[in-house]
Design a protein around this motif. Structure first.
Motif, PDB file in Angstrom:
ATOM      1  N   GLU A 253       0.935  -1.108  -0.171  1.00  0.00           N
ATOM      2  CA  GLU A 253      -0.045  -0.030  -0.139  1.00  0.00           C
ATOM      3  C   GLU A 253       0.834   1.139  -0.016  1.00  0.00           C
ATOM      4  O   GLU A 253       1.710   1.452   0.962  1.00  0.00           O
ATOM      5  CB  GLU A 253      -0.887  -0.029   1.092  1.00  0.00           C
ATOM      6  CG  GLU A 253      -2.058  -1.084   1.254  1.00  0.00           C
ATOM      7  CD  GLU A 253      -3.093  -0.973   2.202  1.00  0.00           C
ATOM      8  OE1 GLU A 253      -2.920  -0.082   3.084  1.00  0.00           O
ATOM      9  OE2 GLU A 253      -4.318  -1.441   2.001  1.00  0.00           O
ATOM     10  N   ILE A 254       0.590   2.116  -1.099  1.00  0.00           N
ATOM     11  CA  ILE A 254       1.631   3.369  -1.257  1.00  0.00           C
ATOM     12  C   ILE A 254       0.717   4.478  -0.713  1.00  0.00           C
ATOM     13  O   ILE A 254      -0.354   4.861  -1.602  1.00  0.00           O
ATOM     14  CB  ILE A 254       1.958   3.238  -2.384  1.00  0.00           C
ATOM     15  CG1 ILE A 254       2.998   2.191  -2.740  1.00  0.00           C
ATOM     16  CG2 ILE A 254       2.717   4.651  -2.773  1.00  0.00           C
ATOM     17  CD1 ILE A 254       3.552   1.945  -4.228  1.00  0.00           C
ATOM     18  N   PRO A 255       0.970   5.192   0.107  1.00  0.00           N
ATOM     19  CA  PRO A 255       0.176   6.478   0.455  1.00  0.00           C
ATOM     20  C   PRO A 255       0.689   7.660  -0.396  1.00  0.00           C
ATOM     21  O   PRO A 255       1.937   7.698  -0.620  1.00  0.00           O
ATOM     22  CB  PRO A 255       0.381   6.742   2.064  1.00  0.00           C
ATOM     23  CG  PRO A 255       1.720   6.320   2.142  1.00  0.00           C
ATOM     24  CD  PRO A 255       1.865   4.784   1.087  1.00  0.00           C
ATOM     25  N   VAL A 256      -0.468   8.359  -1.032  1.00  0.00           N
ATOM     26  CA  VAL A 256       0.007   9.704  -1.776  1.00  0.00           C
ATOM     27  C   VAL A 256      -0.813  10.875  -1.473  1.00  0.00           C
ATOM     28  O   VAL A 256      -1.917  10.548  -0.848  1.00  0.00           O
ATOM     29  CB  VAL A 256       0.014   9.193  -3.377  1.00  0.00           C
ATOM     30  CG1 VAL A 256       0.791   8.092  -3.801  1.00  0.00           C
ATOM     31  CG2 VAL A 256      -1.516   9.077  -3.829  1.00  0.00           C
ATOM     32  N   THR A 257      -0.286  12.053  -2.222  1.00  0.00           N
ATOM     33  CA  THR A 257      -1.186  13.174  -1.966  1.00  0.00           C
ATOM     34  C   THR A 257      -1.335  13.860  -3.274  1.00  0.00           C
ATOM     35  O   THR A 257      -0.357  14.103  -3.975  1.00  0.00           O
ATOM     36  CB  THR A 257      -0.675  14.172  -1.012  1.00  0.00           C
ATOM     37  OG1 THR A 257      -0.354  13.661   0.214  1.00  0.00           O
ATOM     38  CG2 THR A 257      -1.532  15.282  -0.880  1.00  0.00           C
ATOM     39  N   PHE A 258      -2.460  13.978  -3.795  1.00  0.00           N
ATOM     40  CA  PHE A 258      -2.587  14.902  -5.144  1.00  0.00           C
ATOM     41  C   PHE A 258      -2.209  16.045  -5.321  1.00  0.00           C
ATOM     42  O   PHE A 258      -2.517  16.759  -4.388  1.00  0.00           O
ATOM     43  CB  PHE A 258      -4.319  14.566  -5.417  1.00  0.00           C
ATOM     44  CG  PHE A 258      -4.332  13.139  -5.884  1.00  0.00           C
ATOM     45  CD1 PHE A 258      -4.340  12.556  -7.291  1.00  0.00           C
ATOM     46  CD2 PHE A 258      -5.064  12.237  -5.236  1.00  0.00           C
ATOM     47  CE1 PHE A 258      -4.789  11.528  -7.856  1.00  0.00           C
ATOM     48  CE2 PHE A 258      -5.530  11.095  -5.530  1.00  0.00           C
ATOM     49  CZ  PHE A 258      -5.174  10.535  -6.903  1.00  0.00           C
ATOM     50  N   PRO A 259      -1.330  16.475  -6.165  1.00  0.00           N
ATOM     51  CA  PRO A 259      -1.077  17.940  -6.113  1.00  0.00           C
ATOM     52  C   PRO A 259      -2.258  18.809  -6.038  1.00  0.00           C
ATOM     53  O   PRO A 259      -3.420  18.540  -6.598  1.00  0.00           O
ATOM     54  CB  PRO A 259      -0.056  18.057  -7.476  1.00  0.00           C
ATOM     55  CG  PRO A 259       0.088  16.585  -8.048  1.00  0.00           C
ATOM     56  CD  PRO A 259      -0.902  15.906  -7.243  1.00  0.00           C
TER      57      PRO A 259
END
Length: 500
Positions: A253-259
């Motif tokens: 599981e890879i956490p990301v934040t949309f720009p």
């Protein structure tokens, strides 16, 4: 006597004309048609109706005048006479006053009122306005002071382009003993979901976990057997970095934040988690940068020749861009000295030209412009094109005025040489040769005027390093006349996980 001869004979009588200078390079004209000409035009209109009248019981051309007057009616005859008096009177006024008119005239007088007031054999006075060539006034253009950016040649640019070609022709080698690393090409399955904020989580406490997860699924954020090159900056920040270090068969599981500036506004700034399963890893094996490689991607026999060509190409591009920056600065400063009131006719013509250019480009891309350019869209496009049209006109008028003031002319031999070169280049196409020669003449004249302005200007160059981004130089790196290769940069769309 023919109709043209009659018109010339009729218009020998001078008109009484009053001029008024109006905004937007217009001239207002009050024109009085004398009684003699008023009667001549009316009689001719009636005679024309008599000759052409087709009335039962009479041979064509032999209908008595009184019958024609009764059948057609005085109002219609007067309207026809007034229309001709206005048309002929305005044309004679333009000739008589030697006006450089652009486009059609606009009648200021109410036509119906003119007809009702008109009496054959009595003077007729009407007013109209016409667009005329604008008066151009330039300030001190002989010693312009400008600042422009000098584009410096970047010696690493040729290397970057060759490296891009190496990447395009790389061989993918399967990897089994190590995890994924930067530069690899991997195959993954992924599915993304938004991370609900605390407020939403509180509101949804009563909902089932499955329902919450379904609601937070990212539309389009799922793919199977997706091939991904592990290059920084390609996808959502954090996604590539999360895949690096994964082993074949691993799920993570890879956490990301949309720009904040993400193209899907509803996802901007949102936190998400992507469940990623990596199924395959391949590394790139680059071809050797040697003579054989140069022959594969170009018409050159050695790598040294190809490198020399690219270096020369980019040096020339840098010089050309510097000159283009100087030209833009000169033109911008020249326009600041300009005083001109643009006529609407010129602006409309230039807008039409720009829209025609746009339609031609769209057609060349296979787009049906008839469906795209709707009646609702065209007025908006015209409004959007107007500022550019006005600037283009002002530039042309300014350069033409400098040419006039400084008696700058083009060499007919240069015109002929460029004209013939373009004819050869456009061989097989349907072209307007007179228009082409005119365009060539205008271009050469503008070039000479710009050079004269640069020779007399104070030019300060500021340094600006040329971009080393190979993607920005791909067109120049692939000239048809020298290198027959694919595009330097892969033109396939870079799809982010949320778009797949």
């Amino acid at each position: 006597m023919g109709s043209e001869e009659r018109r010339l004979a009729e218009t020998k009588t001078l008109l009484k004309i009053t001029q008024e200078k109006l905004p937007a390079s217009q001239i207002g004209l009050e024109i009085e048609v004398p009684a003699e000409l008023s009667r001549q035009i009316y009689d001719r209109v009636v005679n024309d109706f008599v000759r052409s009248a087709d009335i039962p019981g009479f041979r064509k051309g032999k209908v008595p005048r009184q019958v024609v007057l009764q059948r057609i009616g005085q109002a219609r005859l007067k309207a026809a006479a007034v229309e001709e008096l206005v048309q002929n009177g305005l044309q004679q006024a333009i000739d008589q006053e030697k006006l450089a008119v652009l486009g059609n005239f606009q009648l200021n007088s109410d036509f119906e009122q003119l007809v009702s007031q008109y009496q054959p054999g009595a003077p007729l006075t009407f007013s109209a306005k016409v667009d005329v060539s604008p008066e151009v006034k330039l300030g001190d253009y002989k010693n312009l002071a400008v600042t422009a950016q000098a584009v410096e040649y970047d010696p690493t640019k040729a290397e970057a382009v060759l490296a891009e070609h190496q990447q395009e022709r790389a061989t993918l080698i399967p990897v089994e003993e190590r995890p994924a690393q930067l530069g690899d090409v991997v195959q993954v399955d992924f599915a993304g979901r938004l991370v609900p904020d605390e407020d939403k989580a509180a509101e949804g406490e009563a909902e089932s976990t499955d329902a919450q997860e379904t609601a937070n699924d990212i539309l389009g954020g799922e793919a199977k057997d997706f091939q991904l090159e592990l290059t920084p900056g390609r996808f959502i920040p954090g996604f590539i970095e999360g895949v690096i270090g994964m082993a074949s068969g691993e799920t993570k599981e890879i956490p990301v934040t949309f720009p904040e500036d993400y193209f899907q506004e509803e996802l901007s700034g949102q936190e998400a988690v992507f469940t990623v399963t990596l199924s395959d890893i391949k590394e790139k094996e680059l071809p050797s940068l040697d003579d054989e490689f140069a022959q594969e991607i170009s018409e050159f026999k050695t790598l040294a020749e190809l490198q020399q060509f690219l270096e020369g190409r980019y040096q020339k591009e840098a010089e050309q861009q510097t000159q283009a920056n100087i030209n833009e600065a000169i033109l911008a400063e020249l326009l600041r000295t300009l005083e001109v009131d643009l006529p609407e006719t010129l602006v409309n013509n230039e807008v039409n030209f720009l829209l025609t250019q746009m339609a031609t480009r769209l057609q060349s891309q296979g787009i049906d412009v008839n469906q795209l350019l709707t009646d609702e869209l065209i007025p908006k496009l015209r409004e959007q094109a107007r500022p550019e049209a006005e600037v283009r006109i002002k530039r042309s008028l300014s350069l033409a005025e400098v040419a006039k003031q400084e008696a700058i002319q083009v060499d007919p031999k240069q015109v002929e040489e460029r004209y013939q070169a373009l004819l050869e280049q456009l061989s097989g196409r349907k072209i307007d040769r007179d228009r082409l020669r005119s365009v060539v003449t205008e271009e050469l004249l503008e070039e000479k005027v710009l050079q004269w302005l640069k020779d007399h200007a104070q030019i300060e160059l500021t340094q600006a390093a040329e971009s080393t981004d190979a993607s920005e130089s791909s067109a120049a790196a692939d000239p048809e006349e020298a290198i027959a290769v694919d595009a330097v940069v892969d033109q396939s769309p870079e799809t982010e996980p949320s778009e797949s």
